[in-house]
Motif scaffolding. Structure first.
Motif, mmCIF file in Angstrom:
data_model
loop_
_atom_site.group_PDB
_atom_site.id
_atom_site.type_symbol
_atom_site.label_atom_id
_atom_site.label_comp_id
_atom_site.label_asym_id
_atom_site.label_seq_id
_atom_site.Cartn_x
_atom_site.Cartn_y
_atom_site.Cartn_z
ATOM 1 N N ALA A 96 -7.184 5.066 4.684
ATOM 2 C CA ALA A 96 -5.806 4.595 4.504
ATOM 3 C C ALA A 96 -4.863 5.731 4.860
ATOM 4 O O ALA A 96 -5.196 6.905 4.673
ATOM 5 C CB ALA A 96 -5.561 4.136 3.068
ATOM 6 N N GLN A 97 -3.701 5.374 5.380
ATOM 7 C CA GLN A 97 -2.743 6.401 5.795
ATOM 8 C C GLN A 97 -1.320 5.937 5.539
ATOM 9 O O GLN A 97 -1.040 4.741 5.486
ATOM 10 C CB GLN A 97 -2.915 6.700 7.273
ATOM 11 C CG GLN A 97 -2.487 5.581 8.189
ATOM 12 C CD GLN A 97 -2.481 6.021 9.652
ATOM 13 O OE1 GLN A 97 -3.417 6.675 10.105
ATOM 14 N NE2 GLN A 97 -1.433 5.668 10.362
ATOM 15 N N SER A 98 -0.424 6.916 5.403
ATOM 16 C CA SER A 98 0.996 6.572 5.295
ATOM 17 C C SER A 98 1.874 7.739 5.696
ATOM 18 O O SER A 98 1.459 8.904 5.691
ATOM 19 C CB SER A 98 1.354 6.140 3.867
ATOM 20 O OG SER A 98 1.261 7.224 2.976
ATOM 21 N N VAL A 272 -2.231 -0.306 0.100
ATOM 22 C CA VAL A 272 -1.177 -1.008 -0.641
ATOM 23 C C VAL A 272 -0.760 -0.182 -1.863
ATOM 24 O O VAL A 272 0.437 -0.044 -2.166
ATOM 25 C CB VAL A 272 -1.668 -2.418 -1.063
ATOM 26 C CG1 VAL A 272 -0.688 -3.055 -2.049
ATOM 27 C CG2 VAL A 272 -1.854 -3.310 0.157
ATOM 28 N N HIS A 273 -1.751 0.375 -2.547
ATOM 29 C CA HIS A 273 -1.471 1.202 -3.732
ATOM 30 C C HIS A 273 -0.609 2.411 -3.351
ATOM 31 O O HIS A 273 0.408 2.694 -3.992
ATOM 32 C CB HIS A 273 -2.805 1.649 -4.338
ATOM 33 C CG HIS A 273 -2.672 2.476 -5.576
ATOM 34 N ND1 HIS A 273 -2.846 1.952 -6.834
ATOM 35 C CD2 HIS A 273 -2.374 3.789 -5.760
ATOM 36 C CE1 HIS A 273 -2.665 2.912 -7.743
ATOM 37 N NE2 HIS A 273 -2.379 4.047 -7.106
ATOM 38 N N ASP A 274 -1.026 3.103 -2.317
ATOM 39 C CA ASP A 274 -0.286 4.287 -1.843
ATOM 40 C C ASP A 274 1.148 3.918 -1.461
ATOM 41 O O ASP A 274 2.104 4.592 -1.856
ATOM 42 C CB ASP A 274 -1.034 4.885 -0.636
ATOM 43 C CG ASP A 274 -0.202 5.903 0.123
ATOM 44 O OD1 ASP A 274 -0.255 7.090 -0.240
ATOM 45 O OD2 ASP A 274 0.512 5.515 1.078
ATOM 46 N N MET A 275 1.301 2.828 -0.704
ATOM 47 C CA MET A 275 2.636 2.409 -0.270
ATOM 48 C C MET A 275 3.528 2.126 -1.478
ATOM 49 O O MET A 275 4.717 2.468 -1.499
ATOM 50 C CB MET A 275 2.511 1.148 0.602
ATOM 51 C CG MET A 275 3.835 0.562 1.046
ATOM 52 S SD MET A 275 3.598 -0.796 2.231
ATOM 53 C CE MET A 275 2.802 -2.032 1.181
ATOM 54 N N THR A 276 2.928 1.494 -2.505
ATOM 55 C CA THR A 276 3.702 1.102 -3.686
ATOM 56 C C THR A 276 4.068 2.322 -4.524
ATOM 57 O O THR A 276 5.216 2.489 -4.944
ATOM 58 C CB THR A 276 2.890 0.101 -4.529
ATOM 59 O OG1 THR A 276 2.368 -0.922 -3.685
ATOM 60 C CG2 THR A 276 3.755 -0.527 -5.617
ATOM 61 N N GLU A 277 3.096 3.211 -4.762
ATOM 62 C CA GLU A 277 3.375 4.315 -5.678
ATOM 63 C C GLU A 277 4.318 5.337 -5.055
ATOM 64 O O GLU A 277 5.130 5.928 -5.758
ATOM 65 C CB GLU A 277 2.096 4.966 -6.210
ATOM 66 C CG GLU A 277 1.311 5.775 -5.230
ATOM 67 C CD GLU A 277 0.035 6.382 -5.862
ATOM 68 O OE1 GLU A 277 -0.193 6.237 -7.071
ATOM 69 O OE2 GLU A 277 -0.740 6.994 -5.099
ATOM 70 N N PHE A 278 4.272 5.517 -3.737
ATOM 71 C CA PHE A 278 5.195 6.492 -3.165
ATOM 72 C C PHE A 278 6.589 5.897 -2.958
ATOM 73 O O PHE A 278 7.585 6.635 -2.970
ATOM 74 C CB PHE A 278 4.611 7.146 -1.911
ATOM 75 C CG PHE A 278 3.581 8.187 -2.300
ATOM 76 C CD1 PHE A 278 3.986 9.334 -2.962
ATOM 77 C CD2 PHE A 278 2.236 7.992 -2.076
ATOM 78 C CE1 PHE A 278 3.065 10.279 -3.376
ATOM 79 C CE2 PHE A 278 1.297 8.939 -2.487
ATOM 80 C CZ PHE A 278 1.717 10.089 -3.137
#
Lengths: 295, 295
Positions: A96-98, A272-278
């Motif tokens: 996963a990446q962002s 999805v988790h990363d996108m939401t928490e950041f």
């Protein structure tokens, strides 16, 4: 893709029932804490990021492995990758990446956050009210000691986490580590202005000697705010042999009963988790720092 | 809650990986069909509805059972319930509900839709590009026979469906039925202006004699557009004894391995599915009807 105006936000349209129940428990836990007013369950994500992720996995050629060569490519070409993405890699490995820009946030605030929030699990809940359950470090006194540097406080101070990644909660231990120890080139990081790292290897709580996850958070200050590049590899990537106990990751995956389909689902859930928490951290950090940060 | 202006829409921020893969398959299947341009994967939902659902299950006192008395309460007080909700009821039973206003849609178009879309599975895919897999009726010639009434075409013509409700696909058979046969009072429906029904009992494909789901779609024309009230009960509600084979529902649930937690998750997934598919139908139906409806 990389406009300077902040991306359009959309309310999160789906939260697993298990996380809905966790939210109710967290709301009770945080009641009366001095930072309760920063507990904001109306979570939002960048609309375009959500669209990117739900359109399916990334093309393989856009993905990176945790090899030293690929970490170098990340540093040199960080803004050229899609802002959000997930994929199934060899191993199997969930990827996963962002890329997130946080207006009014600085790398200084971001480093402060990593020394402040693990002191109380309720602080950790601010970061993702539905998904964050518990958080502690082996040596909280050292983490809180402002006479020490960020590196001295964070590294070699394992951070035990309990959080929902999708519908299931995961008990893991993050070993934050100096960038060079992970294979990141310090000179290249400096050239790219990536002055801050909150990166490391991760073990599951009941297999503490086996790296089964590598996580990168690399950040720099820009005129638009802090720019954060994140990468996650979860599973048994062949490159994990570079990391402590990484050779045992395939056996661990088997023992956990994680198959290829499950790992691909985990990649999407992690993204999805990363996108939401950041998104959430960017929203609250300036005010939390102004209220509780060093004066 | 019941403003006449259409609710604010938000892009769907989460789609299970299995449904992302189904979208790719559906895109291939629909290529070249005359209605392909109405296949719109950029799905949206009412923002406030998504918030309501992710805030947790409904208070028990706002829920309805499929008893005759509660069906009467639904008809008489339809607009007084929350627009979207889910709950775990006795049985265990998954409960989901919605109220949707579709501007520029009429009950005539809605009835037409139920006689048009099951003729080809690709038409069914228009309704929910990520979730709808297959659809057929026992007697397609009768369903398509415009010399017959809506009731004559739809009833006693079992409709086999394959669709994703959350991450898993479900093969079911809908038995659309006259409202009175379900315990809905025809006079009360008339008084409420609820002139259209697409309601019935539902069986799983491999247990075709056991009602394990009761579904109501009751609609009326209003100045703002068609107003649709939907209810779903899935599982083994004690009131299911009123319906064909409903006495066997508890044994079926056991055989399917569905426990209370799984049923509660299904209630939320059903509510999210319903919210998504009726937002999508409202968006496409006026144009689909104008293009393919009776001239």
């Amino acid at each position: 893709m990389h406009l300077n105006s902040p991306p359009q936000r959309a309310p999160v349209t789906y939260v697993p029932v298990s996380m809905q129940k966790q939210l109710a428990a967290n709301r009770r836990a945080i009641a009366g804490k001095p930072y309760e007013r920063f507990f904001l369950p109306e979570i939002e994500v960048p609309a375009e990021g959500a669209r990117l992720l739900r359109a399916g996995p990334m093309p393989r050629e856009q993905t990176l492995t945790p090899s030293i060569a690929d970490l170098g490519r990340l540093i040199d070409h960080a803004p050229d990758f899609p802002d959000h993405g997930y994929a199934l890699l060899d191993g199997p490995t969930a990827y996963a990446q962002s890329r997130v820009v946080m207006p009014d946030v600085t790398t200084g605030m971001f480093e402060w956050w990593f020394t402040w929030h693990p002191i109380e699990k309720e602080r950790y809940m601010l970061w993702f009210p539905q998904a964050h359950v518990d958080n502690s470090v082996v040596d909280p006194a050292r983490l809180a000691d402002t006479s020490l540097s960020y590196a001295e406080r964070l590294y070699d101070n394992p951070n035990a986490i309990d959080e929902f990644i999708g519908p299931s909660s995961l008990k893991i231990v993050i070993h934050f580590a100096p960038p060079a120890s992970l294979g990141l080139d310090e000179d290249a990081l400096r050239r790219a202005g990536l002055t801050t790292s909150a990166s490391g290897t991760i073990r599951v709580a009941d297999a503490p000697d086996t790296t089964f996850m590598v996580m990168l958070h690399l950040a720099r200050d820009t005129r638009a705010g802090m720019e954060l590049f994140s990468r996650y590899w979860i599973g048994a990537h062949p490159e994990f042999v570079r990391f402590p106990g990484g050779r045992d990751a395939p056996a661990l995956l088997s023992r956990l009963g994680m198959d290829t389909d499950g790992i691909e689902r985990l990649a999407y859930e992690m993204a999805v988790h990363d996108m939401t928490e950041f998104a959430q951290l960017g929203r609250i950090l300036p005010d939390v720092f102004a209220t509780f940060g060093p004066t």
